[in-house]
Motif scaffolding. Sequence first.
Motif, PDB file in Angstrom:
ATOM      1  N   VAL A  59      42.432  30.575  47.039  1.00 42.41           N
ATOM      2  CA  VAL A  59      42.817  31.526  47.786  1.00 42.41           C
ATOM      3  C   VAL A  59      42.214  32.804  47.300  1.00 42.41           C
ATOM      4  O   VAL A  59      41.996  33.190  46.248  1.00 42.41           O
ATOM      5  N   TYR A  60      41.743  33.598  48.553  1.00 42.93           N
ATOM      6  CA  TYR A  60      41.087  34.937  48.039  1.00 42.93           C
ATOM      7  C   TYR A  60      42.122  36.038  48.152  1.00 42.93           C
ATOM      8  O   TYR A  60      42.773  36.099  49.331  1.00 42.93           O
ATOM      9  N   MET A  61      42.148  36.862  47.255  1.00 43.00           N
ATOM     10  CA  MET A  61      43.061  38.014  47.442  1.00 43.00           C
ATOM     11  C   MET A  61      42.271  39.126  48.104  1.00 43.00           C
ATOM     12  O   MET A  61      41.430  39.747  47.239  1.00 43.00           O
ATOM     13  N   ALA A  62      42.273  39.539  49.510  1.00 46.07           N
ATOM     14  CA  ALA A  62      41.462  40.512  49.900  1.00 46.07           C
ATOM     15  C   ALA A  62      42.156  41.725  49.854  1.00 46.07           C
ATOM     16  O   ALA A  62      43.145  42.103  50.464  1.00 46.07           O
ATOM     17  N   SER A  63      41.810  42.708  48.827  1.00 48.55           N
ATOM     18  CA  SER A  63      42.305  43.963  48.680  1.00 48.55           C
ATOM     19  C   SER A  63      41.247  45.137  48.500  1.00 48.55           C
ATOM     20  O   SER A  63      40.171  44.804  48.151  1.00 48.55           O
ATOM     21  N   ARG A  64      41.663  46.401  48.682  1.00 49.75           N
ATOM     22  CA  ARG A  64      41.029  47.541  48.419  1.00 49.75           C
ATOM     23  C   ARG A  64      40.770  47.756  47.021  1.00 49.75           C
ATOM     24  O   ARG A  64      39.448  47.925  46.650  1.00 49.75           O
ATOM     25  N   SER A  65      41.572  47.629  46.319  1.00 50.02           N
ATOM     26  CA  SER A  65      41.511  48.058  44.684  1.00 50.02           C
ATOM     27  C   SER A  65      41.206  46.963  43.969  1.00 50.02           C
ATOM     28  O   SER A  65      42.187  46.191  43.808  1.00 50.02           O
ATOM     29  N   ARG A  66      39.909  46.970  43.271  1.00 49.08           N
ATOM     30  CA  ARG A  66      39.887  45.862  42.175  1.00 49.08           C
ATOM     31  C   ARG A  66      40.773  45.990  41.057  1.00 49.08           C
ATOM     32  O   ARG A  66      41.225  44.731  40.826  1.00 49.08           O
ATOM     33  N   PRO A  67      40.942  47.142  40.441  1.00 45.44           N
ATOM     34  CA  PRO A  67      41.991  46.966  39.209  1.00 45.44           C
ATOM     35  C   PRO A  67      43.250  46.520  39.637  1.00 45.44           C
ATOM     36  O   PRO A  67      43.755  45.760  38.825  1.00 45.44           O
ATOM     37  N   LYS A  68      43.814  46.964  40.946  1.00 46.02           N
ATOM     38  CA  LYS A  68      45.097  46.494  41.243  1.00 46.02           C
ATOM     39  C   LYS A  68      45.147  45.083  41.509  1.00 46.02           C
ATOM     40  O   LYS A  68      45.844  44.216  41.154  1.00 46.02           O
ATOM     41  N   ALA A  69      44.052  44.441  42.021  1.00 49.31           N
ATOM     42  CA  ALA A  69      43.935  43.123  42.316  1.00 49.31           C
ATOM     43  C   ALA A  69      43.699  42.335  41.098  1.00 49.31           C
ATOM     44  O   ALA A  69      44.436  41.163  41.222  1.00 49.31           O
ATOM     45  N   GLU A  70      43.163  42.591  40.296  1.00 47.11           N
ATOM     46  CA  GLU A  70      42.593  41.978  38.963  1.00 47.11           C
ATOM     47  C   GLU A  70      44.109  41.812  38.153  1.00 47.11           C
ATOM     48  O   GLU A  70      44.267  40.751  37.597  1.00 47.11           O
ATOM     49  N   ALA A  71      44.886  43.052  38.337  1.00 49.42           N
ATOM     50  CA  ALA A  71      46.045  42.989  37.423  1.00 49.42           C
ATOM     51  C   ALA A  71      47.107  41.844  38.412  1.00 49.42           C
ATOM     52  O   ALA A  71      47.692  41.193  37.406  1.00 49.42           O
ATOM     53  N   ALA A  72      46.953  41.905  39.425  1.00 44.08           N
ATOM     54  CA  ALA A  72      47.876  40.775  40.156  1.00 44.08           C
ATOM     55  C   ALA A  72      47.481  39.370  39.750  1.00 44.08           C
ATOM     56  O   ALA A  72      48.170  38.432  40.008  1.00 44.08           O
ATOM     57  N   ILE A  73      46.216  39.287  40.111  1.00 46.99           N
ATOM     58  CA  ILE A  73      45.575  37.792  39.778  1.00 46.99           C
ATOM     59  C   ILE A  73      46.157  37.401  38.317  1.00 46.99           C
ATOM     60  O   ILE A  73      46.338  36.327  38.363  1.00 46.99           O
ATOM     61  N   ASN A  74      45.825  38.322  37.379  1.00 43.80           N
ATOM     62  CA  ASN A  74      46.155  37.878  36.205  1.00 43.80           C
ATOM     63  C   ASN A  74      47.639  37.594  35.895  1.00 43.80           C
ATOM     64  O   ASN A  74      48.108  36.382  35.422  1.00 43.80           O
ATOM     65  N   ASP A  75      48.537  38.298  36.529  1.00 49.39           N
ATOM     66  CA  ASP A  75      49.685  37.986  36.391  1.00 49.39           C
ATOM     67  C   ASP A  75      50.290  36.626  37.336  1.00 49.39           C
ATOM     68  O   ASP A  75      50.896  35.798  36.808  1.00 49.39           O
ATOM     69  N   LEU A  76      49.687  36.661  38.570  1.00 49.51           N
ATOM     70  CA  LEU A  76      50.169  35.138  39.249  1.00 49.51           C
ATOM     71  C   LEU A  76      49.340  34.255  38.368  1.00 49.51           C
ATOM     72  O   LEU A  76      50.053  33.005  38.427  1.00 49.51           O
ATOM     73  N   LYS A  77      48.458  34.359  37.612  1.00 50.67           N
ATOM     74  CA  LYS A  77      47.801  33.141  37.112  1.00 50.67           C
ATOM     75  C   LYS A  77      48.680  32.752  35.648  1.00 50.67           C
ATOM     76  O   LYS A  77      49.175  31.505  35.543  1.00 50.67           O
ATOM     77  N   GLN A  78      49.474  33.553  34.992  1.00 51.87           N
ATOM     78  CA  GLN A  78      50.450  33.389  34.165  1.00 51.87           C
ATOM     79  C   GLN A  78      51.639  32.845  34.785  1.00 51.87           C
ATOM     80  O   GLN A  78      52.196  31.844  34.126  1.00 51.87           O
ATOM     81  N   GLN A  79      51.888  33.064  36.022  1.00 50.27           N
ATOM     82  CA  GLN A  79      53.210  32.547  36.843  1.00 50.27           C
ATOM     83  C   GLN A  79      53.008  31.244  37.238  1.00 50.27           C
ATOM     84  O   GLN A  79      53.678  30.284  37.374  1.00 50.27           O
ATOM     85  N   THR A  80      51.629  31.014  37.606  1.00 52.27           N
ATOM     86  CA  THR A  80      51.363  29.623  38.465  1.00 52.27           C
ATOM     87  C   THR A  80      50.378  28.649  37.656  1.00 52.27           C
ATOM     88  O   THR A  80      50.281  27.478  38.006  1.00 52.27           O
ATOM     89  N   GLY A  81      49.440  29.348  36.640  1.00 53.48           N
ATOM     90  CA  GLY A  81      48.457  28.490  36.078  1.00 53.48           C
ATOM     91  C   GLY A  81      47.170  28.395  36.912  1.00 53.48           C
ATOM     92  O   GLY A  81      46.271  27.742  36.457  1.00 53.48           O
ATOM     93  N   LYS A  82      47.166  28.945  37.952  1.00 52.36           N
ATOM     94  CA  LYS A  82      46.110  29.092  38.885  1.00 52.36           C
ATOM     95  C   LYS A  82      45.710  30.309  39.205  1.00 52.36           C
ATOM     96  O   LYS A  82      46.355  31.426  39.210  1.00 52.36           O
ATOM     97  N   GLU A  83      44.348  30.691  39.579  1.00 47.90           N
ATOM     98  CA  GLU A  83      43.781  31.854  39.689  1.00 47.90           C
ATOM     99  C   GLU A  83      43.138  32.316  41.041  1.00 47.90           C
ATOM    100  O   GLU A  83      42.427  31.439  41.606  1.00 47.90           O
ATOM    101  N   ALA A  84      43.732  33.042  41.649  1.00 45.09           N
ATOM    102  CA  ALA A  84      43.190  33.350  42.850  1.00 45.09           C
ATOM    103  C   ALA A  84      41.727  34.276  42.750  1.00 45.09           C
ATOM    104  O   ALA A  84      41.637  34.786  41.757  1.00 45.09           O
ATOM    105  N   LEU A  85      40.909  34.436  43.799  1.00 48.34           N
ATOM    106  CA  LEU A  85      39.812  35.143  43.615  1.00 48.34           C
ATOM    107  C   LEU A  85      39.772  36.311  44.399  1.00 48.34           C
ATOM    108  O   LEU A  85      40.486  36.298  45.659  1.00 48.34           O
TER     109      LEU A  85
END
Length: 319
Positions: A59-85
């Motif tokens: 999954v690619y997370m298409a967002s304007r803000s890299r900092p907000k996206a990276e924070a969300a990606i890290n949080d989702l990785k903790q919840q799912t064990g998988k990493e979005a791009l």
Amino acid sequence: MGVIQSARRFITQTYPPTSKFEPQRDIPDLAGKVIIVTGGNTGIGRETIKALLLKNAKVYMASRSRPKAEAAINDLKQQTGKEALFLELDLANLDKVRKAADEFMRKEPVLHILFNSGGVMFPPVEQLTDDGYDLQFGTNCLGHAHFTLSLMPALIDGAKASPDGKARVVNTSSFVVYYNSQPLIKWNTLRDDPARTALGTRSLYAQSKYGVVGFSNELARRYAEHGIVSNAANPGSIRTDLQRHLPSFARTIIYTLFSKPAPMGALTQLYAATSPETANATGKWFVPWAREWPHSDQTRDPEVESKLWDWIQEQRKGH
């Protein structure tokens, strides 16, 4: 439509029956599938990505803000064990939209599912996109349309690579399409004009969300032969950051009386995008929770949609 029918529609879409679709039970394994979710760092988009990661999608997370996206990606990785791009996408700038699509296609040969899930609601009426369009129509409709059409080579190849011969596009609209006044698109309000200011931010939002449905319908008509399945969805009244421009008292009323948690908002678009039941449904309108609903005069007008398509193509020139 009569008052009774309008009331019935409001009640059944605002207070829908319990969903028969349960993502963890009903979404098939998505290993090998490549998916983009716009606006994926928050709200419905983020919950959509979470469900997809749990089913092994790339999954690619298409967002304007890299900092907000990276924070969300890290949080989702903790919840799912998988990493979005992360994929940088600014829907309010057509050159940047094209750049995002080109960047994705340099990385991936195919795209199987596209969720056009991002958007903006009720900003100050004076706000425009970088290219001078009404911010809501330019972001919600034109930006997503340009992104989708720029990605079309990858979507067509994604359809060819899929066992069912389909690639799916889900376009997130809203119940407010039913409050969009005639004519369904007021063409002189799409750029800065006194008529746009007079229409007001709430009516401009309703118009933009009809634009989403109109584009979705026309995409379905024009690309069916290529295996592209395009549908629009009303996610329901959901508590997300999208309501940040509302006055606090209005947010309190909406949250108390109408709104559901963000995970519920992902149900309908996940159903349209992943369920085997919807693989051949195209040009349709899905409503809470995970139900196909008949089109009305406010969600389908082939003449307006054809004109919208031509307008979109004209705006894309040079971008």
